[in-house]
Design a protein around this motif. Structure first.
Motif, PDB file in Angstrom:
ATOM      1  N   HIS A 190      46.930  42.044  38.265  1.00  0.00           N
ATOM      2  CA  HIS A 190      45.906  41.392  37.437  1.00  0.00           C
ATOM      3  C   HIS A 190      44.542  41.725  38.021  1.00  0.00           C
ATOM      4  O   HIS A 190      44.315  41.553  39.225  1.00  0.00           O
ATOM      5  CB  HIS A 190      46.115  39.880  37.404  1.00  0.00           C
ATOM      6  N   ILE A 191      43.640  42.208  37.159  1.00  0.00           N
ATOM      7  CA  ILE A 191      42.300  42.605  37.597  1.00  0.00           C
ATOM      8  C   ILE A 191      41.276  41.799  36.811  1.00  0.00           C
ATOM      9  O   ILE A 191      41.235  41.879  35.571  1.00  0.00           O
ATOM     10  CB  ILE A 191      42.083  44.118  37.385  1.00  0.00           C
ATOM     11  N   LEU A 192      40.473  41.024  37.516  1.00  0.00           N
ATOM     12  CA  LEU A 192      39.431  40.214  36.885  1.00  0.00           C
ATOM     13  C   LEU A 192      38.070  40.794  37.232  1.00  0.00           C
ATOM     14  O   LEU A 192      37.751  41.006  38.407  1.00  0.00           O
ATOM     15  CB  LEU A 192      39.513  38.768  37.372  1.00  0.00           C
ATOM     16  N   PRO A 193      37.235  41.063  36.224  1.00  0.00           N
ATOM     17  CA  PRO A 193      35.907  41.627  36.493  1.00  0.00           C
ATOM     18  C   PRO A 193      34.957  40.567  37.047  1.00  0.00           C
ATOM     19  O   PRO A 193      35.257  39.363  37.030  1.00  0.00           O
ATOM     20  CB  PRO A 193      35.461  42.103  35.106  1.00  0.00           C
ATOM     21  N   TRP A 201      34.854  42.144  41.856  1.00  0.00           N
ATOM     22  CA  TRP A 201      36.159  42.216  41.211  1.00  0.00           C
ATOM     23  C   TRP A 201      37.179  41.408  42.010  1.00  0.00           C
ATOM     24  O   TRP A 201      37.151  41.391  43.245  1.00  0.00           O
ATOM     25  CB  TRP A 201      36.645  43.667  41.146  1.00  0.00           C
ATOM     26  N   HIS A 202      38.109  40.771  41.278  1.00  0.00           N
ATOM     27  CA  HIS A 202      39.224  40.105  41.951  1.00  0.00           C
ATOM     28  C   HIS A 202      40.518  40.752  41.465  1.00  0.00           C
ATOM     29  O   HIS A 202      40.777  40.825  40.260  1.00  0.00           O
ATOM     30  CB  HIS A 202      39.256  38.606  41.659  1.00  0.00           C
ATOM     31  N   ILE A 203      41.335  41.229  42.401  1.00  0.00           N
ATOM     32  CA  ILE A 203      42.580  41.933  42.085  1.00  0.00           C
ATOM     33  C   ILE A 203      43.740  41.145  42.676  1.00  0.00           C
ATOM     34  O   ILE A 203      43.765  40.872  43.881  1.00  0.00           O
ATOM     35  CB  ILE A 203      42.576  43.362  42.656  1.00  0.00           C
ATOM     36  N   GLU A 258      45.857  39.164  47.430  1.00  0.00           N
ATOM     37  CA  GLU A 258      44.680  38.816  46.628  1.00  0.00           C
ATOM     38  C   GLU A 258      43.501  39.551  47.245  1.00  0.00           C
ATOM     39  O   GLU A 258      43.235  39.426  48.446  1.00  0.00           O
ATOM     40  CB  GLU A 258      44.445  37.306  46.622  1.00  0.00           C
ATOM     41  N   ILE A 259      42.792  40.347  46.427  1.00  0.00           N
ATOM     42  CA  ILE A 259      41.802  41.296  46.950  1.00  0.00           C
ATOM     43  C   ILE A 259      40.458  41.059  46.276  1.00  0.00           C
ATOM     44  O   ILE A 259      40.386  40.895  45.047  1.00  0.00           O
ATOM     45  CB  ILE A 259      42.264  42.743  46.686  1.00  0.00           C
TER      46      ILE A 259
END
Length: 753
Positions: free
Chosen positions: A248-251, A166-168, A222-223
């Motif tokens: 913003h959360i990217l799977p 995941w990118h947060i 950025e996580i």
């Protein structure tokens, strides 16, 4: 340094208190949904709402380090997730389990509020039952794992792009530190759901040192997170940060368009710097970043739903349903944003000040009216009208629906009926009826006693009911409505009714009734309100000790209310509570007797008429072919002086009864601030409080329910009103004769009740 630590501790305590209040509301909502599900009345969004309740409690509890709450609620959340995904179905056993879990979560949270040890031992049996439901007997359930495939999120539509995590992207609002929240705490909490692979801090938003405000947050993050959690779970971590922040959360394996949208969302930041951070987090490679930027389309942005439909990823009807759901959610959030929570003590202080303003306004109006100045008179009347409007609006602030109390009883009826082996349903009417918040807080215990008695003593077993030709299922009903300036609450059941002769014999044995007495049905039924009175053959955990109804009577009388009892043998019993709408400020009807002033609640006044001379010494008169009993206030309060040549009768109504009050003078309508009586007169009958009238003198507020009961009772004529016992017998002829000119509260200028 100590002051700072103290401030932080105070802020944390305040935030924790807010969490406790919200958790109580969420748990109540969970209980209501589960009870609806058991009755087969589940609504369309109930399953999602049930999951959100547990999820919000878990996420909020994690922010305060309530590990026991988080661990237990996470397992409950897994079960609810399977329910909403259709992998599990409701049945009676599962609903009972979830209700037990809801109770246990409430106990875990209460332990935090009371600073006691959390009841962790109670978690293990419930966790074992939850594991059996999930079919996860191979090992213990752990926080951050979800055994169901439905908990996993994958990208759909377009080519896969990016890494397997995941990118947060988090940009906290600048005021977040001033709101008492630390963004790092939210980032650390993500480790509950998986492994934090990388965190990059964006400092490009920092101002020059001289212009920097240490209380504002200028950082971005950025996580990269490796987790099997669902997107909803990860989003839930940031529930408290959502307002004013960009999240913003990217799977894993997201599409090119999603990363480009992320970069576009931070157009005010350095685009190249954002790209470098994506590379540093391992979400994309440097080559993928260059390729994505080069391929970025230069066209007007379109809605995500349009793109998904065009790609064939989802059908149009699904997008339309999602859009409709989103609009409803936004409407709910907009409605919530219009609500402001105010501590009750601040409202009490406001109403107290408004009460003093009312007294000052009435006094000013009276003084101006004596000056014979039309211009001042008009100004004073305008001012008084505005004060009345402020009074009404202020009182409405404290009015709440009684449904807040009624909502406790569906669970009570369900659990007690199962415990007693009876089939009972609860019917509620008038839950929207409003009364003062202070009344709502104090009416719960009396209603609880009445409902428990109806279940235990009133409703028969299914076999007995069928033998009597009744439906097997019994009904306990709660009904609230406004009547004559008061609120009436009825607790009724369709059970066997009260046994009049059995009550009479028990009263004779206890010395509450002479053996040769011939009381009315109402007088016999009121005997069950006496302390220690019981006709139960055996004592149970629910009743039989003779204390419940006495508590009901004491609490209702403390609220200046009355309780009436109606019963039809073999068919029903109704307990009718009549209560004032408020304990603070009322519209009054000002009358005089001798040199004393009395106030009657205006809503209870029906009409005024002259006392016919031919009545003589009788205690009743004929009014439109009906007998109207009355009481002479001059005799009641032992008022000195000669009789008035033309006394008036004020006809009052309380509940279903009418009576008359004979007075000397009628002064008219007035605004009345209710003040408590001093300790010396706190138990005086016929008087419920006092007030200060416009000329500065003291006026006594009459206890209309007590006077109506006295007038309607048996035809005896005591010189002074004696305090009535629960059975209707007087305690003594001189009890309660008071001087209305001296019975003023010791704190008459203090807070109103």
């Amino acid at each position: 340094m100590n002051d700072t630590a103290s401030d932080l501790s105070a802020d944390l305590a305040q935030a924790l208190g807010t969490f406790m209040d919200e958790a109580a509301e969420l748990l109540a909502e969970m209980e209501a949904i589960l009870l609806r599900a058991e009755a087969g009345r589940c609504r369309e969004d109930d399953l999602n709402a049930l999951f959100r309740c547990a999820h919000t409690i878990k996420g909020s509890g994690g922010l305060f380090g309530l590990d026991a709450v988080v661990r237990f609620t996470h397992v409950v959340e897994n079960v609810l997730d399977r329910l909403r995904n259709g992998q599990l179905q409701f049945d009676s056993e599962l609903i009972s389990l979830l209700l037990d879990c809801q109770d246990h979560i409430a106990q875990l949270i209460a332990a935090v509020a009371e600073h006691t040890t959390a009841p962790l031992a109670g978690s293990d049996p419930l966790l074992a039952r939850l594991q059996s439901v999930l079919g996860n007997g191979a090992g213990p359930l752990r926080v951050g794992t979800d055994p169901s495939p439905a908990g996993q999120v994958s990208a759909s539509g377009g080519g896969a792009f990016g890494a397997d995590h995941w990118h947060i992207s988090l940009r906290p609002g600048k005021q977040v530190l001033q709101d008492g929240m630390d963004p790092l705490a939210f980032i650390h909490y993500l480790s509950q759901y998986g492994q934090l692979l990388h965190v990059e801090t964006l400092t490009s938003g920092l101002p020059e040192f001289a212009a920097a405000d240490p209380e504002l947050c200028h950082l971005g993050f950025e996580i990269a997170l490796a987790s099997q959690a669902s997107k909803a779970e990860i989003e839930g971590v940031f529930d408290f940060l959502r307002e004013g922040s960009q999240i913003h959360i990217l799977p894993p394996q997201s599409q090119i368009a999603e990363y480009l949208a992320l970069i576009e969302a931070h157009h005010h930041d350095d685009v190249e710097r954002i790209g470098e951070m994506l590379v540093a987090c391992g979400s994309i490679t440097a080559h993928e970043l260059t390729t994505a930027l080069a391929a970025q389309p230069h066209q007007a942005p379109r809605r995500l739903g349009e793109i998904l439909v065009e790609q064939g990823a989802v059908p149009p009807r699904l997008v339309a349903a999602a859009a409709d759901k989103q609009q409803r959610a936004e409407a709910r959030r907009s409605s919530d944003a219009r609500l402001v929570k105010v501590p009750a003590d601040r409202l009490d202080a406001l109403i107290d000040r408004v009460g003093e303003l009312v007294i000052a306004g009435v006094g000013t109006h009276l003084q101006v009216s004596r000056l014979q100045r039309p211009d001042l008179q008009e100004s004073a009347e305008t001012l008084l009208s505005l004060v009345q409007d402020i009074r009404d609006m202020t009182l409405r602030l404290r009015m709440v629906a009684i449904g807040e109390v009624f909502a406790r009883f569906p669970r009570v009826v369900r659990d007690l009926s199962r415990e007693l082996g009876k089939d009972i349903e609860l019917a509620i009417r008038g839950a929207e009826t409003e009364l003062d918040k202070s009344m709502v807080d104090r009416i719960g215990d009396p209603l609880m006693h009445l409902v428990r008695n109806a279940i235990d003593h009133g409703i028969e077993t299914a076999e007995t009911r069928q033998a009597r030709g009744k439906p097997a299922r019994g009904t306990v009903a709660l009904h609230a409505y406004h009547e004559s300036g008061s609120i009436t609450i009825e607790v009724s059941d369709d059970g066997g009714g009260l046994d009049r002769e059995r009550i009479r014999q028990a009263a004779i044995q206890k010395g509450l009734l002479p053996p040769d007495a011939q009381p009315t049905d109402q007088e016999v039924y009121r005997l069950i309100l006496a302390p220690g009175f019981s006709t139960a053959e055996k004592v149970t955990e629910l009743s039989g000790r003779g204390v419940g109804m006495d508590v009901v009577r004491s609490n209702i009388e403390a609220l200046r209310g009355t309780i009436d009892i109606d019963s039809v043998p073999g068919q029903s019993t109704t307990m009718r509570l009549c209560l004032p709408l408020t304990l603070a400020i009322i519209d009054g009807f000002h009358v005089g007797v001798g040199g004393s002033h009395f106030i009657i609640p205006l809503d209870m006044v029906v009409e005024c008429l002259e006392l016919p001379p031919e009545v003589g010494e009788r205690q009743y008169l004929e009014l439109r072919d009906q007998v109207l009993p009355f009481v002479r206030l001059r005799q009641l309060f032992d008022e000195p002086g000669p009789q008035h040549p033309r006394p008036r009768v004020i006809v009052v109504r309380y509940g279903h009864r009418q009576a008359g009050l004979v007075v000397d003078r009628i002064h008219g309508q007035c605004q009345t601030v209710i003040k408590p009586l001093g300790p010396l007169f706190a138990g005086a009958p016929a008087v419920s409080g006092c007030t200060i009238i416009g000329n500065g003198e003291v006026g006594m507020i009459l206890d209309i329910p007590a006077l109506v009961r006295h007038c309607v009772a048996a035809g005896r004529r005591p010189r002074r009103l004696a305090r009535a016992s629960p059975g209707g017998a007087a305690q003594g002829p001189d009890t309660g004769a008071i001087d209305a000119r001296t019975a003023i509260s010791d704190d008459s200028t203090g807070s109103s009740t």
